[in-house]
Every structure is written in structure tokens, then in C-alpha cells.
Write an enzyme that holds these catalytic residues in place. Structure first.
Site, PDB file in Angstrom:
ATOM      1  N   HIS A  27       0.836  -1.203   0.000  1.00  0.00           N
ATOM      2  CA  HIS A  27       0.000   0.000   0.000  1.00  0.00           C
ATOM      3  C   HIS A  27       0.872   1.254   0.000  1.00  0.00           C
ATOM      4  O   HIS A  27       0.629   2.198  -0.756  1.00  0.00           O
ATOM      5  CB  HIS A  27      -0.880   0.073   1.255  1.00  0.00           C
ATOM      6  CG  HIS A  27      -1.928  -0.967   1.371  1.00  0.00           C
ATOM      7  ND1 HIS A  27      -2.055  -1.747   2.502  1.00  0.00           N
ATOM      8  CD2 HIS A  27      -2.921  -1.359   0.532  1.00  0.00           C
ATOM      9  CE1 HIS A  27      -3.091  -2.558   2.353  1.00  0.00           C
ATOM     10  NE2 HIS A  27      -3.625  -2.352   1.155  1.00  0.00           N
ATOM     11  N   LYS A  51     -17.673  -5.817   8.791  1.00  0.00           N
ATOM     12  CA  LYS A  51     -16.422  -6.507   9.083  1.00  0.00           C
ATOM     13  C   LYS A  51     -15.827  -5.994  10.367  1.00  0.00           C
ATOM     14  O   LYS A  51     -15.836  -4.796  10.631  1.00  0.00           O
ATOM     15  CB  LYS A  51     -15.406  -6.289   7.959  1.00  0.00           C
ATOM     16  CG  LYS A  51     -15.683  -7.069   6.708  1.00  0.00           C
ATOM     17  CD  LYS A  51     -14.518  -6.906   5.748  1.00  0.00           C
ATOM     18  CE  LYS A  51     -14.698  -7.759   4.519  1.00  0.00           C
ATOM     19  NZ  LYS A  51     -13.562  -7.628   3.604  1.00  0.00           N
ATOM     20  N   ARG A 100      -2.002  -6.103  -8.410  1.00  0.00           N
ATOM     21  CA  ARG A 100      -1.027  -7.154  -8.122  1.00  0.00           C
ATOM     22  C   ARG A 100      -0.987  -8.208  -9.211  1.00  0.00           C
ATOM     23  O   ARG A 100       0.054  -8.766  -9.496  1.00  0.00           O
ATOM     24  CB  ARG A 100      -1.363  -7.840  -6.794  1.00  0.00           C
ATOM     25  CG  ARG A 100      -1.239  -6.929  -5.601  1.00  0.00           C
ATOM     26  CD  ARG A 100      -1.759  -7.578  -4.368  1.00  0.00           C
ATOM     27  NE  ARG A 100      -3.222  -7.729  -4.511  1.00  0.00           N
ATOM     28  CZ  ARG A 100      -4.037  -8.076  -3.544  1.00  0.00           C
ATOM     29  NH1 ARG A 100      -3.568  -8.329  -2.352  1.00  0.00           N
ATOM     30  NH2 ARG A 100      -5.332  -8.174  -3.757  1.00  0.00           N
ATOM     31  N   SER A 137      -3.352  -7.355   3.127  1.00  0.00           N
ATOM     32  CA  SER A 137      -3.532  -7.191   4.576  1.00  0.00           C
ATOM     33  C   SER A 137      -4.047  -8.477   5.207  1.00  0.00           C
ATOM     34  O   SER A 137      -3.629  -8.844   6.309  1.00  0.00           O
ATOM     35  CB  SER A 137      -4.506  -6.047   4.861  1.00  0.00           C
ATOM     36  OG  SER A 137      -3.983  -4.826   4.430  1.00  0.00           O
TER      37      SER A 137
END
Length: 169
Positions: A27, A51, A100, A137
Site C-alpha cells: 500500500h 467486518k 497485483r 492485509s
């Protein structure tokens, strides 16, 4: 108001959105690269109330502020709702997203097209540094939970916070 905008100079603005729970070196790499291209980079920490994060929104914001302070042009805040609304409210014409893998592109392209269709906001895709191409993460949290060494994947301040939170040394 003082500074360039009070003098009629339009600042180039972009946003780097995410949950950042926690912020990783991947990040940080994308934010650092965006900070070289834009006058102001807004880091928007998403609020997803369904969440339970490792860190509260306030803790994430504080960690991100700490690790991006050296850039000098990064503003960090939370948001809830549509990213395009966040952009409209702050006159931000561009979203910067790291990619990614090809699988990221499939999803992010759909989001970029939807965001552009809703508001005209453009999305710029930045290829992730190959060093961080596997990094997320979620993966960091999972490895750290089981005592794995994630120190090379996180800024030092974030690694300390993760270690303290998970009770590992």
C-alpha cells in the site's frame, strides 16, 4: 484560505482508497508513487461495518498518517458510501489503484468503468512492485496471527502495532 488554491491554482488531486487493515509496504509503495504524481493524495480508509477489523478506523488513520508523514502531501480520512461521492465532495478527479495480478484487473476494471460512468472520475492503475505482488492485509494478519515473521511486509510502526495487538513478540 491561503496557498496555491487561494491564488487560483488548481491542485492535482487523487485518492488511494482501501481498508488498510493494516497498511502494508505494498500500500505504502502505491501511495508514495501517487504522491510524486499529484499535489495532494487523499488516502480514504473505507468503513465496512459488516467486518470486524484488527484495528479501528481511527487507529488505521493514525498509523497511515504516521507512515506517510514524510511525503508531505498525503491527507488521510475515512469514508462510508460510494467512493465517487467522496471524490465529488473533495473535487478529486482521479482514483489510483495498485494491481497485483490479472485477477485484480478483472474486478478493478469493472469498478473503474462504473465509477467513471457514475461521475466521470478516472481510475489510474499502477502495477505493484514485484516485491509486493503477493501481499495483502488479510495474508499479513493470518501469518502474524500464527506467529510468522511479517516485519519485512509492514512499515516498522505498523509492525509494532500488529505485534502488540496480536500479543506476539
Amino acid at each position: 484560505m491561503t496557498g496555491p488554491e487561494s491564488e487560483g491554482i488548481q491542485l492535482r488531486r487523487a485518492v488511494c482508497p482501501g481498508s488498510f487493515d493494516p497498511i502494508t509496504n505494498g500500500h505504502l509503495d502505491i501511495i508514495a508513487r501517487a504522491s510524486k504524481l499529484y499535489d495532494v493524495v487523499h488516502v480514504a480508509v473505507m468503513i465496512n461495518q459488516s467486518k470486524k477489523g484488527l484495528f479501528s478506523i481511527e487507529e488505521r488513520i493514525e498509523l497511515i498518517r504516521e507512515v506517510t508523514a514524510e511525503f508531505g502531501n498525503v491527507e488521510v480520512e475515512s469514508f462510508h458510501g460510494l467512493l465517487v461521492d467522496f471524490c465529488k465532495q473533495r473535487d478529486i478527479p482521479a482514483i489510483v489503484k495498485g494491481l497485483r495480478a490479472v485477477s485484480d484487473f478483472d474486478y478493478e476494471l469493472q469498478m473503474a468503468q462504473m465509477n467513471n460512468g457514475l461521475s466521470g472520475v478516472e481510475t489510474l492503475f499502477v502495477p505493484t512492485n514485484p516485491t509486493y505482488s503477493f501481499l495483502s492485509s488479510s495474508l499479513v494478519k493470518e501469518v502474524a496471527t500464527w506467529g510468522g515473521d511479517v516485519s519485512h511486509l509492514l512499515p516498522p510502526a505498523v509492525h509494532r502495532a500488529v505485534t502488540e495487538r496480536l500479543g506476539r513478540r
